[in-house]
Design a protein around this motif. Structure first.
Motif, PDB file in Angstrom:
ATOM      1  N   ASP A 143      -9.755  18.041  43.719  1.00  0.00           N
ATOM      2  CA  ASP A 143      -8.898  18.590  44.770  1.00  0.00           C
ATOM      3  C   ASP A 143      -9.667  19.261  45.901  1.00  0.00           C
ATOM      4  O   ASP A 143      -9.157  19.398  47.008  1.00  0.00           O
ATOM      5  CB  ASP A 143      -7.925  19.596  44.149  1.00  0.00           C
ATOM      6  N   TRP A 144     -10.911  19.692  45.629  1.00  0.00           N
ATOM      7  CA  TRP A 144     -11.698  20.404  46.646  1.00  0.00           C
ATOM      8  C   TRP A 144     -13.084  19.778  46.744  1.00  0.00           C
ATOM      9  O   TRP A 144     -14.105  20.413  46.426  1.00  0.00           O
ATOM     10  CB  TRP A 144     -11.749  21.890  46.283  1.00  0.00           C
ATOM     11  N   ASP A 173     -16.302  21.482  48.669  1.00  0.00           N
ATOM     12  CA  ASP A 173     -16.985  22.618  48.047  1.00  0.00           C
ATOM     13  C   ASP A 173     -17.367  22.360  46.595  1.00  0.00           C
ATOM     14  O   ASP A 173     -18.355  22.915  46.106  1.00  0.00           O
ATOM     15  CB  ASP A 173     -16.099  23.860  48.117  1.00  0.00           C
ATOM     16  N   TYR A 174     -16.557  21.538  45.906  1.00  0.00           N
ATOM     17  CA  TYR A 174     -16.775  21.297  44.476  1.00  0.00           C
ATOM     18  C   TYR A 174     -16.655  19.796  44.197  1.00  0.00           C
ATOM     19  O   TYR A 174     -15.657  19.325  43.645  1.00  0.00           O
ATOM     20  CB  TYR A 174     -15.769  22.087  43.642  1.00  0.00           C
ATOM     21  N   CYS A 225     -12.122  22.683  34.068  1.00  0.00           N
ATOM     22  CA  CYS A 225     -12.888  23.553  34.962  1.00  0.00           C
ATOM     23  C   CYS A 225     -14.112  24.093  34.250  1.00  0.00           C
ATOM     24  O   CYS A 225     -14.295  23.902  33.046  1.00  0.00           O
ATOM     25  CB  CYS A 225     -12.015  24.689  35.503  1.00  0.00           C
ATOM     26  N   ASP A 263     -16.023  27.440  35.818  1.00  0.00           N
ATOM     27  CA  ASP A 263     -16.306  28.270  36.994  1.00  0.00           C
ATOM     28  C   ASP A 263     -17.749  28.760  37.060  1.00  0.00           C
ATOM     29  O   ASP A 263     -18.302  28.935  38.147  1.00  0.00           O
ATOM     30  CB  ASP A 263     -15.378  29.480  37.007  1.00  0.00           C
ATOM     31  N   HIS A 293     -16.744  23.227  38.748  1.00  0.00           N
ATOM     32  CA  HIS A 293     -15.820  22.143  39.074  1.00  0.00           C
ATOM     33  C   HIS A 293     -14.397  22.560  38.761  1.00  0.00           C
ATOM     34  O   HIS A 293     -14.162  23.451  37.930  1.00  0.00           O
ATOM     35  CB  HIS A 293     -16.193  20.865  38.311  1.00  0.00           C
ATOM     36  N   LEU A 351      -4.209  22.016  48.420  1.00  0.00           N
ATOM     37  CA  LEU A 351      -4.456  23.333  48.992  1.00  0.00           C
ATOM     38  C   LEU A 351      -5.904  23.402  49.470  1.00  0.00           C
ATOM     39  O   LEU A 351      -6.746  22.630  49.012  1.00  0.00           O
ATOM     40  CB  LEU A 351      -4.214  24.419  47.928  1.00  0.00           C
ATOM     41  N   PRO A 352      -6.245  24.346  50.347  1.00  0.00           N
ATOM     42  CA  PRO A 352      -7.597  24.390  50.895  1.00  0.00           C
ATOM     43  C   PRO A 352      -8.646  24.962  49.956  1.00  0.00           C
ATOM     44  O   PRO A 352      -9.846  24.755  50.184  1.00  0.00           O
ATOM     45  CB  PRO A 352      -7.445  25.266  52.141  1.00  0.00           C
ATOM     46  N   SER A 353      -8.238  25.698  48.903  1.00  0.00           N
ATOM     47  CA  SER A 353      -9.207  26.295  47.991  1.00  0.00           C
ATOM     48  C   SER A 353      -8.638  26.293  46.574  1.00  0.00           C
ATOM     49  O   SER A 353      -7.411  26.201  46.388  1.00  0.00           O
ATOM     50  CB  SER A 353      -9.559  27.722  48.433  1.00  0.00           C
ATOM     51  N   PRO A 354      -9.503  26.385  45.557  1.00  0.00           N
ATOM     52  CA  PRO A 354      -9.035  26.259  44.171  1.00  0.00           C
ATOM     53  C   PRO A 354      -7.965  27.271  43.788  1.00  0.00           C
ATOM     54  O   PRO A 354      -8.119  28.474  44.009  1.00  0.00           O
ATOM     55  CB  PRO A 354     -10.317  26.482  43.362  1.00  0.00           C
ATOM     56  N   ASP A 355      -6.897  26.777  43.212  1.00  0.00           N
ATOM     57  CA  ASP A 355      -5.816  27.611  42.697  1.00  0.00           C
ATOM     58  C   ASP A 355      -5.002  26.771  41.714  1.00  0.00           C
ATOM     59  O   ASP A 355      -4.243  25.889  42.123  1.00  0.00           O
ATOM     60  CB  ASP A 355      -4.921  28.125  43.824  1.00  0.00           C
TER      61      ASP A 355
END
Length: 220
Positions: A39-40, A43-44, A185, A187, A193, A202-206
């Protein structure tokens, strides 16, 4: 965006040992599904191979995860610790008609976190009786360990009884509908990841976004 949908097969005999979940799913012909949404990616971008299989017995949800990744860790020393920082597989679900959703997060050594609430903030953690009711089996054993930087494949099987939904009234899973998502994940791993089954735009992990859950239809 169309909601992902999955029918959860009903296995009519009892499965009481998490080590036997995989064999029961094999016998029932339950297919694997990819936890494959990166999803991101900016960054990841790292995407370990992760799948899940799911079925139910009426009184419990059976889940079998398979993961292949470049390193693995199980640092969290006890249940309801920071398991999401380890090599972790997660099942978030929201029973139909309720206001709360549950997060069942389990690292690769079977250390578990279960939470409940309507939002990310202020979640209620499950007590010892609920945590103790979730059976776990891991191919890596049940002892915590620091990160091992080497390619590894591992398997995790869970038996999640209906009582795990400790703020809901679920007499049986037969014919139930839920919304849910599955995650992989890590973290605090060398390669952090955040992967999902149903896309999270979404723009960042959630991961605490029930508005992007898919739908699970439990066979009668």
């Amino acid at each position: 965006m169309l909601m992902k949908q999955l029918t959860v097969k009903h296995i009519t005999h009892a499965v009481t040992d998490a080590a036997l979940v995989s064999a029961a799913l094999d016998e029932a012909g339950v297919d694997a599904h990819a936890i494959g949404c990166v999803d991101w990616p900016a960054d990841y971008p790292y995407a370990p191979a992760a799948t899940f299989r799911i079925a139910h017995t009426g009184s419990a949800i059976l889940i079998d995860y398979r993961v292949a990744e470049q390193s693995v860790a199980a640092v969290a020393p006890h249940d309801n610790g920071r398991v999401w920082e380890d090599s972790c597989c997660e099942f978030f679900f929201k029973p139909e008609g309720g206001d709360v959703y549950y997060n069942v997060e389990c690292n690769c050594a079977g250390t578990l976190l279960v939470g409940c609430g309507p939002h990310r903030e202020g979640r209620e953690l499950a007590g010892p009786s609920v945590l103790g009711g979730v059976q776990r089996w891991s191919s890596l054993g049940r002892t915590p360990f620091a990160e091992r930087v080497s390619p590894v494949s591992w398997q995790l099987s869970l038996i999640i009884p209906v009582a795990t939904a400790f703020r809901s009234s679920l007499p049986s899973l037969c014919g139930q509908r839920m919304t849910a998502n599955f995650y992989k994940c890590g973290d605090k791993l060398q390669q952090p990841h955040f992967l999902s089954w149903a896309l999270i735009p979404l723009p960042s992990p959630d991961f605490h976004r029930p508005d992007f859950f898919g739908q699970l239809l439990f066979e009668p």
